[in-house]
Design a protein around this motif. Sequence first.
Motif, PDB file in Angstrom:
ATOM      1  N   GLU A  39      -1.860  53.780 -10.070  1.00  0.00           N
ATOM      2  CA  GLU A  39      -1.949  53.260  -8.698  1.00  0.00           C
ATOM      3  C   GLU A  39      -0.588  52.796  -8.174  1.00  0.00           C
ATOM      4  OE1 GLU A  39      -3.814  51.210 -11.175  1.00  0.00           O
ATOM      5  OE2 GLU A  39      -5.231  52.849 -11.263  1.00  0.00           O
ATOM      6  N   GLY A  40       0.379  52.624  -9.050  1.00  0.00           N
ATOM      7  CA  GLY A  40       1.700  52.143  -8.658  1.00  0.00           C
ATOM      8  C   GLY A  40       2.154  51.054  -9.611  1.00  0.00           C
ATOM      9  N   THR A  41       3.239  50.405  -9.267  1.00  0.00           N
ATOM     10  CA  THR A  41       3.795  49.353 -10.108  1.00  0.00           C
ATOM     11  C   THR A  41       3.266  47.998  -9.661  1.00  0.00           C
ATOM     12  OG1 THR A  41       5.792  50.662 -10.409  1.00  0.00           O
ATOM     13  CG2 THR A  41       5.944  48.347 -10.963  1.00  0.00           C
ATOM     14  N   ILE A  42       2.782  47.218 -10.613  1.00  0.00           N
ATOM     15  CA  ILE A  42       2.259  45.886 -10.326  1.00  0.00           C
ATOM     16  C   ILE A  42       3.331  44.883 -10.717  1.00  0.00           C
ATOM     17  CG2 ILE A  42       0.447  44.237 -10.869  1.00  0.00           C
ATOM     18  CD1 ILE A  42      -0.995  47.074 -11.801  1.00  0.00           C
ATOM     19  N   VAL A  43       3.752  44.070  -9.745  1.00  0.00           N
ATOM     20  CA  VAL A  43       4.839  43.108  -9.950  1.00  0.00           C
ATOM     21  C   VAL A  43       4.351  41.726  -9.543  1.00  0.00           C
ATOM     22  CG1 VAL A  43       7.230  42.540  -9.365  1.00  0.00           C
ATOM     23  CG2 VAL A  43       6.505  44.921  -9.381  1.00  0.00           C
ATOM     24  N   GLY A  44       4.828  40.701 -10.215  1.00  0.00           N
ATOM     25  CA  GLY A  44       4.486  39.319  -9.860  1.00  0.00           C
ATOM     26  C   GLY A  44       3.406  38.769 -10.766  1.00  0.00           C
ATOM     27  N   HIS A  45       3.560  37.520 -11.147  1.00  0.00           N
ATOM     28  CA  HIS A  45       2.652  36.879 -12.101  1.00  0.00           C
ATOM     29  C   HIS A  45       1.201  36.895 -11.625  1.00  0.00           C
ATOM     30  CE1 HIS A  45       1.496  34.279 -15.370  1.00  0.00           C
ATOM     31  NE2 HIS A  45       0.915  33.470 -14.507  1.00  0.00           N
ATOM     32  N   GLU A  46       0.968  36.492 -10.367  1.00  0.00           N
ATOM     33  CA  GLU A  46      -0.404  36.438  -9.851  1.00  0.00           C
ATOM     34  C   GLU A  46      -1.032  37.826  -9.767  1.00  0.00           C
ATOM     35  OE1 GLU A  46      -2.365  33.804  -9.354  1.00  0.00           O
ATOM     36  OE2 GLU A  46      -0.710  32.662 -10.206  1.00  0.00           O
ATOM     37  N   ASN A  47      -0.261  38.825  -9.322  1.00  0.00           N
ATOM     38  CA  ASN A  47      -0.773  40.194  -9.230  1.00  0.00           C
ATOM     39  C   ASN A  47      -1.108  40.744 -10.612  1.00  0.00           C
ATOM     40  OD1 ASN A  47      -0.387  40.175  -6.458  1.00  0.00           O
ATOM     41  ND2 ASN A  47       1.631  41.082  -6.587  1.00  0.00           N
ATOM     42  N   LEU A  48      -0.263  40.461 -11.589  1.00  0.00           N
ATOM     43  CA  LEU A  48      -0.527  40.907 -12.958  1.00  0.00           C
ATOM     44  C   LEU A  48      -1.790  40.253 -13.505  1.00  0.00           C
ATOM     45  CD1 LEU A  48       3.089  40.807 -14.383  1.00  0.00           C
ATOM     46  CD2 LEU A  48       1.651  42.826 -14.252  1.00  0.00           C
ATOM     47  N   LYS A  49      -1.926  38.957 -13.271  1.00  0.00           N
ATOM     48  CA  LYS A  49      -3.096  38.229 -13.751  1.00  0.00           C
ATOM     49  C   LYS A  49      -4.383  38.795 -13.150  1.00  0.00           C
ATOM     50  CE  LYS A  49      -3.434  33.724 -12.898  1.00  0.00           C
ATOM     51  NZ  LYS A  49      -3.133  32.284 -12.927  1.00  0.00           N
ATOM     52  N   LEU A  50      -4.361  39.065 -11.850  1.00  0.00           N
ATOM     53  CA  LEU A  50      -5.523  39.616 -11.167  1.00  0.00           C
ATOM     54  C   LEU A  50      -5.855  41.005 -11.694  1.00  0.00           C
ATOM     55  CD1 LEU A  50      -7.579  39.230  -8.870  1.00  0.00           C
ATOM     56  CD2 LEU A  50      -5.943  40.319  -7.349  1.00  0.00           C
ATOM     57  N   TYR A  51      -4.838  41.861 -11.837  1.00  0.00           N
ATOM     58  CA  TYR A  51      -5.060  43.230 -12.305  1.00  0.00           C
ATOM     59  C   TYR A  51      -5.638  43.242 -13.725  1.00  0.00           C
ATOM     60  CZ  TYR A  51      -4.347  48.042 -13.695  1.00  0.00           C
ATOM     61  OH  TYR A  51      -4.553  49.312 -14.154  1.00  0.00           O
ATOM     62  N   ILE A  52      -5.061  42.431 -14.610  1.00  0.00           N
ATOM     63  CA  ILE A  52      -5.518  42.400 -16.002  1.00  0.00           C
ATOM     64  C   ILE A  52      -6.932  41.845 -16.087  1.00  0.00           C
ATOM     65  CG2 ILE A  52      -5.104  41.315 -18.255  1.00  0.00           C
ATOM     66  CD1 ILE A  52      -2.057  41.559 -17.552  1.00  0.00           C
ATOM     67  N   SER A  53      -7.246  40.805 -15.307  1.00  0.00           N
ATOM     68  CA  SER A  53      -8.598  40.241 -15.292  1.00  0.00           C
ATOM     69  C   SER A  53      -9.617  41.266 -14.832  1.00  0.00           C
ATOM     70  CB  SER A  53      -8.657  39.020 -14.370  1.00  0.00           C
ATOM     71  OG  SER A  53      -7.819  38.011 -14.848  1.00  0.00           O
ATOM     72  N   GLU A  54      -9.309  41.961 -13.753  1.00  0.00           N
ATOM     73  CA  GLU A  54     -10.221  42.981 -13.229  1.00  0.00           C
ATOM     74  C   GLU A  54     -10.392  44.127 -14.231  1.00  0.00           C
ATOM     75  OE1 GLU A  54     -12.162  42.871 -10.531  1.00  0.00           O
ATOM     76  OE2 GLU A  54     -11.407  40.812 -10.349  1.00  0.00           O
ATOM     77  N   TYR A  55      -9.311  44.520 -14.873  1.00  0.00           N
ATOM     78  CA  TYR A  55      -9.366  45.610 -15.853  1.00  0.00           C
ATOM     79  C   TYR A  55     -10.348  45.272 -16.979  1.00  0.00           C
ATOM     80  CZ  TYR A  55      -7.974  48.744 -19.604  1.00  0.00           C
ATOM     81  OH  TYR A  55      -7.984  49.667 -20.611  1.00  0.00           O
ATOM     82  N   TYR A  56     -10.226  44.059 -17.533  1.00  0.00           N
ATOM     83  CA  TYR A  56     -11.110  43.680 -18.637  1.00  0.00           C
ATOM     84  C   TYR A  56     -12.528  43.412 -18.178  1.00  0.00           C
ATOM     85  CZ  TYR A  56      -7.483  43.877 -22.120  1.00  0.00           C
ATOM     86  OH  TYR A  56      -6.520  44.333 -22.972  1.00  0.00           O
ATOM     87  N   LYS A  57     -12.726  42.968 -16.940  1.00  0.00           N
ATOM     88  CA  LYS A  57     -14.091  42.804 -16.431  1.00  0.00           C
ATOM     89  C   LYS A  57     -14.783  44.161 -16.340  1.00  0.00           C
ATOM     90  CE  LYS A  57     -13.397  38.595 -13.762  1.00  0.00           C
ATOM     91  NZ  LYS A  57     -13.208  38.039 -12.427  1.00  0.00           N
ATOM     92  N   LYS A  58     -14.048  45.185 -15.874  1.00  0.00           N
ATOM     93  CA  LYS A  58     -14.612  46.546 -15.812  1.00  0.00           C
ATOM     94  C   LYS A  58     -14.868  47.093 -17.223  1.00  0.00           C
ATOM     95  CE  LYS A  58     -12.310  47.732 -11.492  1.00  0.00           C
ATOM     96  NZ  LYS A  58     -11.188  48.489 -10.921  1.00  0.00           N
ATOM     97  N   LEU A  59     -13.941  46.836 -18.126  1.00  0.00           N
ATOM     98  CA  LEU A  59     -14.024  47.366 -19.486  1.00  0.00           C
ATOM     99  C   LEU A  59     -15.164  46.724 -20.274  1.00  0.00           C
ATOM    100  CD1 LEU A  59     -12.498  49.240 -21.514  1.00  0.00           C
ATOM    101  CD2 LEU A  59     -11.283  47.209 -22.259  1.00  0.00           C
ATOM    102  N   LEU A  60     -15.269  45.396 -20.197  1.00  0.00           N
ATOM    103  CA  LEU A  60     -16.240  44.671 -21.009  1.00  0.00           C
ATOM    104  C   LEU A  60     -17.504  44.272 -20.255  1.00  0.00           C
ATOM    105  CD1 LEU A  60     -13.665  42.321 -22.761  1.00  0.00           C
ATOM    106  CD2 LEU A  60     -14.651  44.432 -23.663  1.00  0.00           C
ATOM    107  N   GLY A  61     -17.485  44.362 -18.946  1.00  0.00           N
ATOM    108  CA  GLY A  61     -18.630  43.922 -18.143  1.00  0.00           C
ATOM    109  C   GLY A  61     -18.525  42.436 -17.845  1.00  0.00           C
ATOM    110  N   ALA A  62     -19.204  42.011 -16.822  1.00  0.00           N
ATOM    111  CA  ALA A  62     -19.107  40.612 -16.389  1.00  0.00           C
ATOM    112  C   ALA A  62     -19.812  39.735 -17.298  1.00  0.00           C
ATOM    113  CB  ALA A  62     -19.678  40.450 -14.991  1.00  0.00           C
TER     114      ALA A  62
END
Length: 62
Positions: A39-62
């Motif tokens: 999707e592109g390059t993710i930069v910034g602490h908050e953006n990284l935190k959001l992306y990683i959280s969403e990734y694992y929610k999709k991977l493991l389920g809510a």
Amino acid sequence: ALRAKVSKIVQGDDNTQFFHMIANGKHRKKKIIQLEQDEGTIVGHENLKLYISEYYKKLLGA
């Protein structure tokens, strides 16, 4: 002194700046600054935190 894996450092010694640079460099290497994804390059602490959280929610389920 332990961060640089050196047992004795006298404050103000000629090598003090060198050992501080090593300790800070080790800390810097462990930090994630950006992620490159399809999707592109993710930069910034908050953006990284959001992306990683969403990734694992999709991977493991809510």
